[in-house]
Design a protein around this motif. Structure first.
Motif, PDB file in Angstrom:
ATOM      1  N   TRP A  17       0.838  -1.207   0.000  1.00 28.87           N
ATOM      2  CA  TRP A  17       0.000   0.000   0.000  1.00 28.87           C
ATOM      3  C   TRP A  17       0.874   1.259   0.000  1.00 28.87           C
ATOM      4  N   VAL A  18       1.932   1.252   0.824  1.00 31.67           N
ATOM      5  CA  VAL A  18       2.845   2.414   0.910  1.00 31.67           C
ATOM      6  C   VAL A  18       3.470   2.695  -0.467  1.00 31.67           C
ATOM      7  N   ILE A  19       3.914   1.627  -1.130  1.00 32.93           N
ATOM      8  CA  ILE A  19       4.548   1.778  -2.446  1.00 32.93           C
ATOM      9  C   ILE A  19       3.549   2.362  -3.455  1.00 32.93           C
ATOM     10  N   CYS A  64       3.691   6.155  -5.185  1.00 34.03           N
ATOM     11  CA  CYS A  64       3.738   6.306  -6.650  1.00 34.03           C
ATOM     12  C   CYS A  64       2.555   7.131  -7.147  1.00 34.03           C
ATOM     13  N   ARG A  65       1.385   6.918  -6.533  1.00 35.69           N
ATOM     14  CA  ARG A  65       0.214   7.723  -6.912  1.00 35.69           C
ATOM     15  C   ARG A  65       0.508   9.210  -6.677  1.00 35.69           C
ATOM     16  N   GLN A  66       1.089   9.524  -5.502  1.00 35.68           N
ATOM     17  CA  GLN A  66       1.397  10.913  -5.172  1.00 35.68           C
ATOM     18  C   GLN A  66       2.456  11.482  -6.112  1.00 35.68           C
ATOM     19  N   LEU A  67       3.457  10.677  -6.449  1.00 31.41           N
ATOM     20  CA  LEU A  67       4.477  11.126  -7.405  1.00 31.41           C
ATOM     21  C   LEU A  67       3.841  11.463  -8.745  1.00 31.41           C
ATOM     22  N   ARG A 103      11.380  13.638  -5.891  1.00 35.58           N
ATOM     23  CA  ARG A 103      11.625  12.209  -5.680  1.00 35.58           C
ATOM     24  C   ARG A 103      11.084  11.827  -4.309  1.00 35.58           C
ATOM     25  N   VAL A 104      10.685  10.583  -4.176  1.00 30.33           N
ATOM     26  CA  VAL A 104      10.158  10.102  -2.899  1.00 30.33           C
ATOM     27  C   VAL A 104      10.920   8.847  -2.469  1.00 30.33           C
ATOM     28  N   SER A 105      11.221   8.782  -1.169  1.00 27.93           N
ATOM     29  CA  SER A 105      11.800   7.571  -0.573  1.00 27.93           C
ATOM     30  C   SER A 105      10.735   6.833   0.205  1.00 27.93           C
ATOM     31  N   VAL A 106      10.725   5.516   0.087  1.00 29.70           N
ATOM     32  CA  VAL A 106       9.881   4.689   0.955  1.00 29.70           C
ATOM     33  C   VAL A 106      10.793   3.788   1.793  1.00 29.70           C
ATOM     34  N   LEU A 115       4.811   1.739 -10.394  1.00 29.72           N
ATOM     35  CA  LEU A 115       5.414   2.756 -11.261  1.00 29.72           C
ATOM     36  C   LEU A 115       4.661   2.826 -12.587  1.00 29.72           C
ATOM     37  N   ARG A 116       4.388   1.641 -13.144  1.00 30.85           N
ATOM     38  CA  ARG A 116       3.674   1.569 -14.420  1.00 30.85           C
ATOM     39  C   ARG A 116       2.280   2.169 -14.298  1.00 30.85           C
TER      40      ARG A 116
END
Ligand code: C2E
Ligand code: CA
Ligand code: CA
Ligand code: CA
Length: 278
Positions: A92-94, A98-101, A112-115, A135-136
């Motif tokens: 879910w975090v990933i 990615c949605r926010q990016l 850029r975002v770090s998880v 990502l896709r």
């Protein structure tokens, strides 16, 4: 046994202690939370030491619990790990990061975002597929995402961990070694791993002003990062003095309450921390 650390630990102690019912209840709540959109990400900026700009943020998970209020990861990650929910939570975090990016990209923000990845995510095989799918789905390029894993996990020389790290590298996702300086790093191993970033643990930053040893360790880590051409980030920067010492020692990026606390996207926007120039 009661631990220090404030109210945050009370729930955790209760969950892991004698009261098995509370633990099971929290676990059931967490299962429901994953379905009901009760999890959220706060983002803490990493500030460029040279120009003060924000180019990347660390995603830190929170849980808006219907009865207990806003919980931090220390209060539910251990429960998730214990009850086999960490891969669902981590997935879910990933996806959310990615949605926010994707949203930021469409707004013209180059960030850029770090998880953070738990040891369980690293050991199981699916995290690279989860990342590539996210990502896709959100049209995000791999180099916008960084995975932070702690030094002790990164140094784990097992087939599963090595396969996962190789998969991340193949996918073009960046690797950051978190809490650096607290574990045992073999330097040859660090060369082999080829992370893009080292994060100096908060404990060294905390002692910078009072301890010559802490300063020497930080100086050594920064030189090591330089030599290997890695970005070096200091975490837990709370005072101007700490920031100035880190700047003088040549640290690339600074992160901590002195600059910004982890906050919601709305709070980042309201605070003027996200601008299309920066
Ligand atoms: P971490 O990755 O080392 O994250 C830094 C923690 O230090 C965060 O706590 C952050 O709020 C806090 N912090 C940042 N700046 C300062 C400062 O200047 N002073 C002090 N005293 N603290 C500061 P948080 O958000 O409670 O997260 C705690 C830990 O939970 C993280 O440590 C990370 O290991 C884990 N975590 C957070 N989000 C996730 C996640 O999505 N997945 C996994 N597996 N773990 C997560
Ligand atoms: Ca981290
Ligand atoms: Ca850290
Ligand atoms: Ca830490």
């Amino acid at each position: 046994a009661k631990r220090a650390g404030g109210a945050g630990w009370a729930l955790f102690d209760q969950a892991m202690g004698a009261d098995a019912r509370a633990q099971i209840e929290l676990q059931e709540d967490l299962r429901a939370a994953l379905q009901r959109d009760e999890l959220l990400l706060h983002y803490q900026p990493k500030v460029d030491a040279g120009n003060g700009q924000i180019r990347s943020l660390e995603a830190l998970v929170r849980w808006q619990h219907p009865r207990h209020g806003l919980l931090g990861p220390g209060q539910f990650i251990p429960v998730a790990e214990r009850f086999g929910l960490i891969n669902a939570l981590g997935g879910w975090v990933i996806r959310e990061a990615c949605r926010q990016l994707g949203v930021w990209s469409r707004q013209g923000l180059r960030l850029r975002v770090s998880v953070n990845l738990s040891v369980h995510q690293v050991r199981q095989g699916h995290v690279v597929e989860q990342i590539e799918a996210a990502l896709r789905e959100h049209g995000v390029s791999a180099d916008q995402l960084t995975c932070e894993i702690t030094e002790s996990v990164a140094m784990e020389d097992t087939a599963a961990t090595q396969a996962m790290l190789a998969g991340l590298a193949r996918a073009g996702v960046k690797l950051s070694i978190d809490d650096f300086g607290t574990g045992y790093s073999s330097l040859s191993y660090l060369c082999k791993l080829r992370p893009q970033e080292l994060k100096i643990d908060r404990s060294f930053v905390q002692d910078l002003e009072t301890s010559a040893d802490a300063r020497a360790v930080v100086d050594a880590i920064i030189h090591l990062a330089r030599a290997l051409r890695l970005t070096v980030v200091a975490e837990g920067v709370e005072t101007r003095d700490q920031a100035e010492v880190l700047l003088a020692l040549g640290c690339d990026e600074l992160q901590g309450f002195f600059f910004a606390r982890p906050m919601s996207v709305q709070a980042l926007v309201a605070g003027g921390l996200l601008t299309s120039d920066g």
